[in-house]
Write a protein that holds these residues in place. Structure first.
Motif: not given
Length: 115
Positions: A1-23
């Protein structure tokens, strides 16, 4: 699960998503992958696949496993969290297994999630 969560966080940053969406994305991915691993009762050695699609202000995440059976909101808090954070979610049966998906809208006019 930590790998999937880290990948989601990385994608959110790459796509410049709003903070609430990243969370929301991190929580949704964590819950869907956890459910697939723990409750999916997959065979030993099988994999859980996570796919992301972002277009037209809609972020979709799908978690696919090879286990039978359909998830249900009433059986645990994981899907209750997904239902609370995502704008929509569902299950797509596959020939082998299923995909559980969730969609999060990414718009400045979002209403309930526009903090």
């Amino acid at each position: 699960m930590p790998v999937a969560r880290a990948r989601a966080k990385t994608l959110a940053e790459e796509w410049d998503l709003p903070r609430y969406v990243a969370d929301f994305l991190e929580w949704v991915v964590t819950e869907l992958v956890t459910n697939a691993v723990i409750h999916g009762q997959t065979m030993r050695g099988s994999r859980v696949l996570v796919a992301y699609h972002f277009a037209d202000d809609l972020l979709r995440v799908e978690v696919r496993d090879a286990a039978g059976g359909m998830p249900c909101v009433g059986r645990g808090r994981g899907l209750q969290i997904v239902a609370a954070l995502a704008d929509d979610w569902g299950v797509t049966p596959r020939v082998i297994g299923k995909s559980v998906w969730a969609e999060i809208g990414v718009s400045s006019k979002r209403g309930r999630h526009d903090w």
